[in-house]
Write a protein that holds these residues in place. Structure first.
Motif, PDB file in Angstrom:
ATOM      1  N   VAL A 143      19.028 -12.419  65.862  1.00 55.84           N
ATOM      2  CA  VAL A 143      20.050 -11.383  65.951  1.00 55.84           C
ATOM      3  C   VAL A 143      20.552 -11.204  67.384  1.00 55.84           C
ATOM      4  O   VAL A 143      21.671 -10.729  67.606  1.00 55.84           O
ATOM      5  N   ARG A 144      19.756 -11.615  68.364  1.00 55.60           N
ATOM      6  CA  ARG A 144      20.196 -11.494  69.750  1.00 55.60           C
ATOM      7  C   ARG A 144      21.391 -12.385  70.056  1.00 55.60           C
ATOM      8  O   ARG A 144      22.100 -12.174  71.044  1.00 55.60           O
ATOM      9  N   SER A 145      21.634 -13.365  69.199  1.00 57.02           N
ATOM     10  CA  SER A 145      22.808 -14.232  69.412  1.00 57.02           C
ATOM     11  C   SER A 145      24.106 -13.475  69.167  1.00 57.02           C
ATOM     12  O   SER A 145      25.181 -13.955  69.550  1.00 57.02           O
ATOM     13  N   TYR A 146      24.038 -12.295  68.541  1.00 54.06           N
ATOM     14  CA  TYR A 146      25.236 -11.485  68.297  1.00 54.06           C
ATOM     15  C   TYR A 146      25.592 -10.596  69.485  1.00 54.06           C
ATOM     16  O   TYR A 146      26.625  -9.932  69.475  1.00 54.06           O
ATOM     17  N   LEU A 147      24.734 -10.547  70.479  1.00 50.95           N
ATOM     18  CA  LEU A 147      24.885  -9.549  71.531  1.00 50.95           C
ATOM     19  C   LEU A 147      25.842  -9.967  72.638  1.00 50.95           C
ATOM     20  O   LEU A 147      25.892 -11.125  73.043  1.00 50.95           O
ATOM     21  N   SER A 148      26.582  -8.964  73.128  1.00 51.75           N
ATOM     22  CA  SER A 148      27.274  -9.060  74.415  1.00 51.75           C
ATOM     23  C   SER A 148      26.539  -8.118  75.359  1.00 51.75           C
ATOM     24  O   SER A 148      25.860  -7.180  74.919  1.00 51.75           O
ATOM     25  N   TYR A 149      26.674  -8.326  76.670  1.00 54.88           N
ATOM     26  CA  TYR A 149      25.898  -7.538  77.624  1.00 54.88           C
ATOM     27  C   TYR A 149      26.802  -6.902  78.679  1.00 54.88           C
ATOM     28  O   TYR A 149      27.816  -7.471  79.073  1.00 54.88           O
ATOM     29  N   THR A 150      26.384  -5.725  79.113  1.00 57.61           N
ATOM     30  CA  THR A 150      27.064  -5.017  80.192  1.00 57.61           C
ATOM     31  C   THR A 150      26.002  -4.379  81.075  1.00 57.61           C
ATOM     32  O   THR A 150      24.900  -4.076  80.604  1.00 57.61           O
ATOM     33  N   PRO A 151      26.286  -4.176  82.371  1.00 57.59           N
ATOM     34  CA  PRO A 151      25.249  -3.622  83.257  1.00 57.59           C
ATOM     35  C   PRO A 151      24.870  -2.190  82.891  1.00 57.59           C
ATOM     36  O   PRO A 151      25.704  -1.387  82.473  1.00 57.59           O
ATOM     37  N   LEU A 152      23.574  -1.875  83.029  1.00 60.71           N
ATOM     38  CA  LEU A 152      23.117  -0.492  82.982  1.00 60.71           C
ATOM     39  C   LEU A 152      23.360   0.135  84.342  1.00 60.71           C
ATOM     40  O   LEU A 152      23.181  -0.504  85.380  1.00 60.71           O
ATOM     41  N   ILE A 153      23.775   1.387  84.333  1.00 53.85           N
ATOM     42  CA  ILE A 153      24.106   2.095  85.566  1.00 53.85           C
ATOM     43  C   ILE A 153      23.104   3.221  85.794  1.00 53.85           C
ATOM     44  O   ILE A 153      22.821   3.997  84.875  1.00 53.85           O
ATOM     45  N   LYS A 154      22.562   3.294  86.990  1.00 55.20           N
ATOM     46  CA  LYS A 154      21.634   4.386  87.312  1.00 55.20           C
ATOM     47  C   LYS A 154      22.419   5.673  87.529  1.00 55.20           C
ATOM     48  O   LYS A 154      23.524   5.667  88.076  1.00 55.20           O
ATOM     49  N   HIS A 155      21.815   6.776  87.083  1.00 47.38           N
ATOM     50  CA  HIS A 155      22.447   8.082  87.250  1.00 47.38           C
ATOM     51  C   HIS A 155      21.457   9.012  87.931  1.00 47.38           C
ATOM     52  O   HIS A 155      20.290   9.090  87.523  1.00 47.38           O
ATOM     53  N   PRO A 156      21.876   9.720  88.966  1.00 47.52           N
ATOM     54  CA  PRO A 156      20.953  10.607  89.683  1.00 47.52           C
ATOM     55  C   PRO A 156      20.349  11.656  88.756  1.00 47.52           C
ATOM     56  O   PRO A 156      21.012  12.191  87.872  1.00 47.52           O
ATOM     57  N   PHE A 180      22.928   4.549  81.012  1.00 48.47           N
ATOM     58  CA  PHE A 180      24.365   4.729  81.205  1.00 48.47           C
ATOM     59  C   PHE A 180      25.045   3.376  81.359  1.00 48.47           C
ATOM     60  O   PHE A 180      24.461   2.433  81.903  1.00 48.47           O
ATOM     61  N   ILE A 181      26.285   3.307  80.874  1.00 47.19           N
ATOM     62  CA  ILE A 181      27.087   2.099  81.039  1.00 47.19           C
ATOM     63  C   ILE A 181      28.470   2.502  81.534  1.00 47.19           C
ATOM     64  O   ILE A 181      28.832   3.682  81.529  1.00 47.19           O
ATOM     65  N   GLY A 182      29.259   1.523  81.962  1.00 44.45           N
ATOM     66  CA  GLY A 182      30.621   1.782  82.387  1.00 44.45           C
ATOM     67  C   GLY A 182      31.601   1.502  81.256  1.00 44.45           C
ATOM     68  O   GLY A 182      31.474   0.498  80.551  1.00 44.45           O
ATOM     69  N   VAL A 183      32.567   2.401  81.057  1.00 43.14           N
ATOM     70  CA  VAL A 183      33.648   2.191  80.093  1.00 43.14           C
ATOM     71  C   VAL A 183      34.960   2.298  80.851  1.00 43.14           C
ATOM     72  O   VAL A 183      35.232   3.318  81.494  1.00 43.14           O
ATOM     73  N   ASN A 184      35.769   1.259  80.787  1.00 41.17           N
ATOM     74  CA  ASN A 184      37.041   1.244  81.516  1.00 41.17           C
ATOM     75  C   ASN A 184      38.177   1.896  80.744  1.00 41.17           C
ATOM     76  O   ASN A 184      39.053   2.542  81.324  1.00 41.17           O
ATOM     77  N   SER A 185      38.166   1.699  79.432  1.00 44.75           N
ATOM     78  CA  SER A 185      39.239   2.252  78.607  1.00 44.75           C
ATOM     79  C   SER A 185      38.820   2.248  77.147  1.00 44.75           C
ATOM     80  O   SER A 185      37.847   1.590  76.762  1.00 44.75           O
ATOM     81  N   ILE A 186      39.566   3.019  76.342  1.00 46.61           N
ATOM     82  CA  ILE A 186      39.392   3.030  74.894  1.00 46.61           C
ATOM     83  C   ILE A 186      40.704   2.544  74.292  1.00 46.61           C
ATOM     84  O   ILE A 186      41.772   3.080  74.597  1.00 46.61           O
ATOM     85  N   VAL A 187      40.630   1.512  73.449  1.00 44.24           N
ATOM     86  CA  VAL A 187      41.829   0.900  72.895  1.00 44.24           C
ATOM     87  C   VAL A 187      41.873   1.130  71.391  1.00 44.24           C
ATOM     88  O   VAL A 187      40.909   0.838  70.671  1.00 44.24           O
ATOM     89  N   ILE A 188      43.000   1.656  70.922  1.00 44.89           N
ATOM     90  CA  ILE A 188      43.228   1.868  69.495  1.00 44.89           C
ATOM     91  C   ILE A 188      44.538   1.184  69.126  1.00 44.89           C
ATOM     92  O   ILE A 188      45.614   1.612  69.554  1.00 44.89           O
ATOM     93  N   LYS A 189      44.451   0.116  68.405  1.00 46.42           N
ATOM     94  CA  LYS A 189      45.617  -0.643  67.942  1.00 46.42           C
ATOM     95  C   LYS A 189      46.566  -0.955  69.103  1.00 46.42           C
ATOM     96  O   LYS A 189      47.722  -0.555  69.120  1.00 46.42           O
ATOM     97  N   THR A 190      46.038  -1.644  70.080  1.00 42.52           N
ATOM     98  CA  THR A 190      46.723  -2.173  71.275  1.00 42.52           C
ATOM     99  C   THR A 190      47.068  -1.121  72.324  1.00 42.52           C
ATOM    100  O   THR A 190      47.444  -1.465  73.438  1.00 42.52           O
ATOM    101  N   ARG A 191      46.953   0.164  72.008  1.00 44.53           N
ATOM    102  CA  ARG A 191      47.261   1.200  72.999  1.00 44.53           C
ATOM    103  C   ARG A 191      45.981   1.552  73.760  1.00 44.53           C
ATOM    104  O   ARG A 191      44.972   1.918  73.172  1.00 44.53           O
ATOM    105  N   SER A 192      46.038   1.460  75.084  1.00 46.50           N
ATOM    106  CA  SER A 192      44.868   1.696  75.923  1.00 46.50           C
ATOM    107  C   SER A 192      44.878   3.113  76.496  1.00 46.50           C
ATOM    108  O   SER A 192      45.894   3.586  77.010  1.00 46.50           O
ATOM    109  N   ILE A 193      43.737   3.763  76.391  1.00 45.66           N
ATOM    110  CA  ILE A 193      43.539   5.099  76.962  1.00 45.66           C
ATOM    111  C   ILE A 193      42.563   4.952  78.122  1.00 45.66           C
ATOM    112  O   ILE A 193      41.396   4.601  77.934  1.00 45.66           O
TER     113      ILE A 193
END
Length: 416
Positions: free
Chosen positions: A236-249, A255-268
């Motif tokens: 099942v690990r072959s299905y995974l994508s990875y992103t860095p974990l972020i430390k929080h004080p 925690f992870i970083g999210v750049n935007s939320i996309v709904i049907k091609t429109r980016s927020i």
């Protein structure tokens, strides 16, 4: 299968209090697998793992522990005694030895953890056990269901590698689901379970939350081949994508970083300094108001042909429809071009036979975190917290792979 599960879980109980023995011990296995259960009989949906806590009167005692990605240490329903001798512990009760306030473990645990709840009073050393003049080591705990503060006593538990668990009275678990009497700390704290396991177990923790009460999901530790039926030959690990974990004080959470939320091609867009937290205690993803409002507007626009329904709290956008509403995906765009896709099974909650709602919650304008990803969005997704290289792995919905978290194949776990 039942025997395999028992053997897998029992491994966690073979622990020595002697530092020399701990240093020399190398377990003959590379992974630990534990069933994970969903509960809906508390104020919010929660998830627990069942583990062996002790061997008493020729039988193993089991207990269910809520999984908590924030808690700094394990705490549960037990009794502490200075002298534990045969017959001194009540029937079907776990008794453990207390840590004294004069021992270094007490100072270390108190100095190494922090709850950010400002209403919690600091612990003191006034507590003693009846008949003994020695002080115990009270530590602060926070009820993950209600958020209320409490106190527990640090002890020498036998199912954790270090003496970093704490005993709380039975009354502390009244808000918990039925038959759940503990909190399993899976955070990055130096006193949580991930930091306590022996090598060769790598600090790699995988969660697969089930979407139903009738079947179990899985919590795993370590490196192995993990398979989901019917694809028994697919890791099942072959299905995974990875992103860095972020430390929080001041937090042991993830925690992870999210750049935007996309709904049907429109980016927020998401503000650059915004934090996104992964939670096993929030039932639905929470968005700060400045993010929630444009997401709701966009989702309303792309679903305008679906008849609306009166909003059902805590949701702000609902539809008049039968089960199986089809809506566009919601994509969380992450660093390095990665994308966590939230499909309709993880975005739409059927609240009545005729009403379904977008399972996102307005966290308010001053929410501490811009986004908190809740458990509904993680059900039947495979997620991995790799503390070895500080990455977070995610599969998106396993249902699109024709499998689910309830299909974990325990028979293919590495033998011990």
């Amino acid at each position: 299968m039942l025997l395999l599960l028992q053997l897998t879980i029992i491994i966690l109980t073979f622990i020595s209090h002697e530092n020399k023995a701990i240093a020399q011990y190398v377990p003959p296995y590379s992974s630990v697998v534990v069933p994970l259960h969903k509960h809906t009989d508390a104020a919010k949906p929660l998830y627990s793992v069942e583990i062996v806590t002790a061997y008493v009167n020729m039988q193993y005692l089991h207990a269910n522990f809520l999984i908590d990605l924030d808690a700094p240490f394990v705490w549960h329903d037990c009794i502490i005694q200075w002298n534990i001798y045969p017959g001194s512990c009540p029937a079907n009760t776990l008794c453990t030895s207390p840590v004294s306030c004069e021992e270094y473990q007490c100072t270390d645990v108190r100095a190494s953890y922090s709850y950010t709840n400002p209403s919690c009073s600091p612990p003191n050393n006034d507590s003693t056990l009846p008949g003994w003049g020695y002080c115990t080591c009270p530590v602060t705990v926070v009820d993950p269901v209600t958020g209320s503060c409490g106190q527990a006593m640090l002890n020498y538990d036998e199912f954790t590698v270090n003496p970093n668990a704490a005993c709380a009275p039975s009354s502390a678990f009244q808000s918990f689901p039925k038959n759940v009497t503990g909190v399993m700390a899976l955070s990055s704290s130096p006193y949580a379970l991930p930091a306590s396991l022996f090598e060769p177990l790598k600090k790699v923790m995988g969660l697969c939350l089930p979407s139903t009460l009738s079947t179990s999901g899985v919590l795993f530790y370590g490196n192995s081949n993990y398979s989901l039926l019917p694809q028994k030959d697919v890791d099942v690990r072959s299905y995974l994508s990875y992103t860095p974990l972020i430390k929080h004080p001041d937090s042991f959470g993830y925690f992870i970083g999210v750049n935007s939320i996309v709904i049907k091609t429109r980016s927020i867009g998401i503000p650059a300094n915004a934090t996104t937290k992964i939670s096993t205690l929030e039932p639905y993803t929470v968005l700060r108001t400045d993010i929630y409002n444009p997401v709701i507007r966009r989702f309303s626009m792309v679903t305008k042909r679906i008849p609306p329904a009166k909003a059902v709290p805590p949701f702000g956008l609902c539809f008049s429809t039968q089960v199986g509403l089809r809506v566009p995906d919601i994509d969380f765009n992450l660093p390095e071009g990665k994308k966590w896709t939230i499909s309709s099974t993880n975005s739409i909650k059927q609240v009545t036979p005729d009403v379904a709602c977008l399972a996102l919650v307005d966290g308010g304008a001053t929410s501490e975190h811009a986004i908190v990803i809740g458990t509904f969005q993680m059900e039947d997704n495979f997620v991995v917290f790799n503390l070895e290289n500080s990455t977070f792995g995610f599969s998106s919905s396993l249902l699109r792979k024709k499998t689910s978290c309830s299909n974990f194949n325990f028979t293919l776990v590495d033998s011990f």
